[in-house]
Design a protein around this motif. Structure first.
Motif, PDB file in Angstrom:
ATOM      1  N   PHE A   2     -10.259  -0.077  11.798  1.00 31.02           N
ATOM      2  CA  PHE A   2      -9.088   0.740  11.491  1.00 31.02           C
ATOM      3  C   PHE A   2      -8.047  -0.078  10.724  1.00 31.02           C
ATOM      4  N   ALA A   3      -7.905  -1.358  11.076  1.00 36.35           N
ATOM      5  CA  ALA A   3      -6.966  -2.218  10.348  1.00 36.35           C
ATOM      6  C   ALA A   3      -7.371  -2.324   8.879  1.00 36.35           C
ATOM      7  N   LYS A   4      -8.671  -2.450   8.625  1.00 33.45           N
ATOM      8  CA  LYS A   4      -9.136  -2.540   7.243  1.00 33.45           C
ATOM      9  C   LYS A   4      -8.939  -1.216   6.499  1.00 33.45           C
ATOM     10  N   LEU A   5      -9.088  -0.108   7.208  1.00 33.47           N
ATOM     11  CA  LEU A   5      -8.848   1.194   6.580  1.00 33.47           C
ATOM     12  C   LEU A   5      -7.411   1.301   6.092  1.00 33.47           C
ATOM     13  N   ILE A   6      -6.469   0.914   6.947  1.00 31.64           N
ATOM     14  CA  ILE A   6      -5.054   1.025   6.569  1.00 31.64           C
ATOM     15  C   ILE A   6      -4.720   0.048   5.457  1.00 31.64           C
ATOM     16  N   GLU A   7      -5.371  -1.104   5.446  1.00 30.91           N
ATOM     17  CA  GLU A   7      -5.195  -2.025   4.322  1.00 30.91           C
ATOM     18  C   GLU A   7      -5.656  -1.357   3.029  1.00 30.91           C
ATOM     19  N   ALA A   8      -6.783  -0.652   3.098  1.00 27.82           N
ATOM     20  CA  ALA A   8      -7.294   0.044   1.910  1.00 27.82           C
ATOM     21  C   ALA A   8      -6.311   1.106   1.430  1.00 27.82           C
ATOM     22  N   ARG A   9      -5.702   1.819   2.364  1.00 28.21           N
ATOM     23  CA  ARG A   9      -4.723   2.840   1.979  1.00 28.21           C
ATOM     24  C   ARG A   9      -3.524   2.221   1.264  1.00 28.21           C
ATOM     25  N   ALA A  10      -3.093   1.050   1.733  1.00 29.08           N
ATOM     26  CA  ALA A  10      -1.957   0.372   1.094  1.00 29.08           C
ATOM     27  C   ALA A  10      -2.334  -0.103  -0.313  1.00 29.08           C
ATOM     28  N   HIS A  11      -3.529  -0.684  -0.449  1.00 31.85           N
ATOM     29  CA  HIS A  11      -3.992  -1.111  -1.778  1.00 31.85           C
ATOM     30  C   HIS A  11      -4.040   0.071  -2.743  1.00 31.85           C
ATOM     31  N   ALA A  12      -4.480   1.229  -2.237  1.00 32.68           N
ATOM     32  CA  ALA A  12      -4.579   2.411  -3.094  1.00 32.68           C
ATOM     33  C   ALA A  12      -3.214   2.844  -3.593  1.00 32.68           C
ATOM     34  N   ARG A  13      -2.210   2.780  -2.727  1.00 33.20           N
ATOM     35  CA  ARG A  13      -0.852   3.133  -3.153  1.00 33.20           C
ATOM     36  C   ARG A  13      -0.340   2.171  -4.225  1.00 33.20           C
TER      37      ARG A  13
END
Length: 465
Positions: free
Chosen positions: A300-311
């Motif tokens: 889940f931590a990696k998922l949220i990191e991915a969301r931040a990178h996408a932004r």
């Protein structure tokens, strides 16, 4: 005028009455205050004579009034503010309530209790998000994520039944939030549970093992309360819940809970427009916990990191983080371990739902729609808000492809699904669909959709009683 005359004229009857109600001797109170002061690095040597002087009107220097209040709170099983013991000089500004992240466990518990007793203050509902408020909590958790001892003296012994009830309350609150949003009456009950059930337990008596689970359960309750507040757009209140949740996770020595809470901080930071800082938070949470936390928590931590990178528009980093999350999730599903029950909501379907948003943000609509196909197993009954939000994302992905008809169809599905949800985030996502249809605003179908969306937005932001 003699000293006795001054004392009689300014006697602190509030303190004297509270001491009597708590059924604690002056000697025992002095001893406990000394112990709290020693733990906080402020050694004192008070005696029962000192307590007599306090009841006669003498006010010790800060931070002693807080220690007196904390000692009485432990005996009474409820929060006690220094103002309640007749020492109002130590009153804190409302703006500071809930932002503490004290190094000492007992002081941290006292500060958290004070916050949960004042959580309904209007200023906390209308305040603004402040990224800087996360600086100290983040650095202190990353530096020392575990407190050495979670035991606590107290008259009321905390047992297995208390812990089970706390965990069940947190699980129920999370289910209600997922189904109906943060603006429902059920979601707002989390604040009451923290105040009326968790706080008395925190001031009870427990061993180190019981204390660690108590702190972990309280942290999860506070996290859910923070997420519900965030969902309704109360970001200042959400920050305070998240900060106290992270502090309780530190007291619990739980890397799973701490990593998860910090990941929630990162997601809020992304949603508030600071994705660069969110990347650091998510990466910090992952790296600090990677050898101790369960694979699903790390995923889940990696998922949220991915969301931040996408932004941030960083396709390569977003893809790498998402792939890492998927690998960890596969490991969690194929080799079940000792993972906490509260993270089981993070499934491949949930990952796929977030991947839709990641690729929509990266302006990759074809990929977003492919991920949407993998997200369809998510139940609209159990995860109503998530499914409704995903349909808004699918609608905007179709707009990116210039497919107005399909966008209108999916946008209408989103309105229907979100009709039972009370969520400011849902309103924002619906507004985003209307905005992306701007080039077709003269089309009668778009005008009709915009009107229906507006009605749903008003309903979504109305808290149920």
């Amino acid at each position: 005028m003699t000293l006795s005359e001054v004392s009689a004229e300014t006697a602190n009857t509030a303190l004297a009455e509270l001491i009597e109600t708590a059924k604690i001797s002056k000697h025992a109170l002095a001893r406990r205050v000394n112990a709290l002061a020693e733990e906080a690095g402020e050694p004192r040597s008070y005696t029962q004579t000192s307590v007599k002087n306090w009841t006669r009107g003498m006010v010790p220097r800060e931070p002693v009034p807080r220690f007196i209040a904390q000692a009485l709170a432990e005996r009474l099983g409820r929060p006690v503010d220094p103002a309640e013991i007749g020492m109002p000089a130590s009153r804190r500004k409302t703006a500071d309530v809930g932002l503490d992240f004290h190094r000492d466990t007992h002081t941290a518990v006292h500060n958290a209790s004070q916050f949960w007793s004042t959580v309904h203050r209007r200023s906390l509902l209308t305040g603004a998000f402040a990224l800087g408020a996360y600086t100290t909590p983040l650095s202190r958790w990353l530096a020392v994520p575990e407190d050495p001892d979670a035991s606590h003296p107290g008259n009321r012994r905390v047992g297995r039944h208390d812990l089970d009830a706390l965990w069940e309350a947190a699980a129920h609150a999370q289910r209600q939030d997922s189904r109906y949003g943060g603006g429902t009456r059920e979601a707002s009950q989390v604040d009451r549970i923290l105040r009326e059930r968790a706080v008395p337990l925190l001031h009870g008596g427990y061993t180190d093992a019981v204390g660690r689970e108590l702190y972990a359960g309280t942290a999860e309750l506070a996290r859910v309360a923070g997420w519900s507040a965030l969902d309704m757009g109360h970001h200042a209140l959400a920050q305070r819940h998240f900060i106290q949740a992270l502090r309780m996770a530190k007291a619990a020595g739980s890397m799973n809970v701490g990593c998860h809470v910090l990941t929630n901080l990162a997601l809020q930071t992304t949603l508030r427009g600071y994705p660069d800082a969110a990347v650091d938070m998510a990466q910090g949470a992952f790296e600090r916990a990677r050898h101790k936390a369960a694979p699903r928590v790390l995923a889940f931590a990696k998922l949220i990191e991915a969301r931040a990178h996408a932004r941030l528009g960083d396709r390569r980093s977003a893809a790498a983080a998402l792939a890492h999350s998927e690998r960890l999730l596969e490991r969690a599903d194929t080799v079940p371990g000792n993972e906490p029950s509260w993270i089981r909501y993070y499934t491949p379907a949930r990952m796929s739902a977030d991947a839709v948003e990641i690729h929509r943000d990266l302006n990759l609509p074809d990929a977003a729609l492919r991920w949407n196909e993998r997200a369809t197993p998510m139940s609209a009954t159990d995860f109503t808000r998530s499914v409704g939000l995903r349909m808004t994302l699918v609608a905007t992905a179709h707009i990116q492809r210039g497919e107005l008809d399909r966008a209108l169809a999916d946008g209408q599905r989103a309105i229907v699904i979100l009709s039972s949800v009370r969520s400011a985030r849902a309103a924002d996502y619906l507004s985003d669909v209307v905005r992306t249809m701007g080039p077709w605003r003269r089309d009668p179908r778009v005008a009709g959709f915009s009107q229906r969306a507006h009605q749903a937005i008003v309903l979504s932001t109305t808290r149920t009683s």
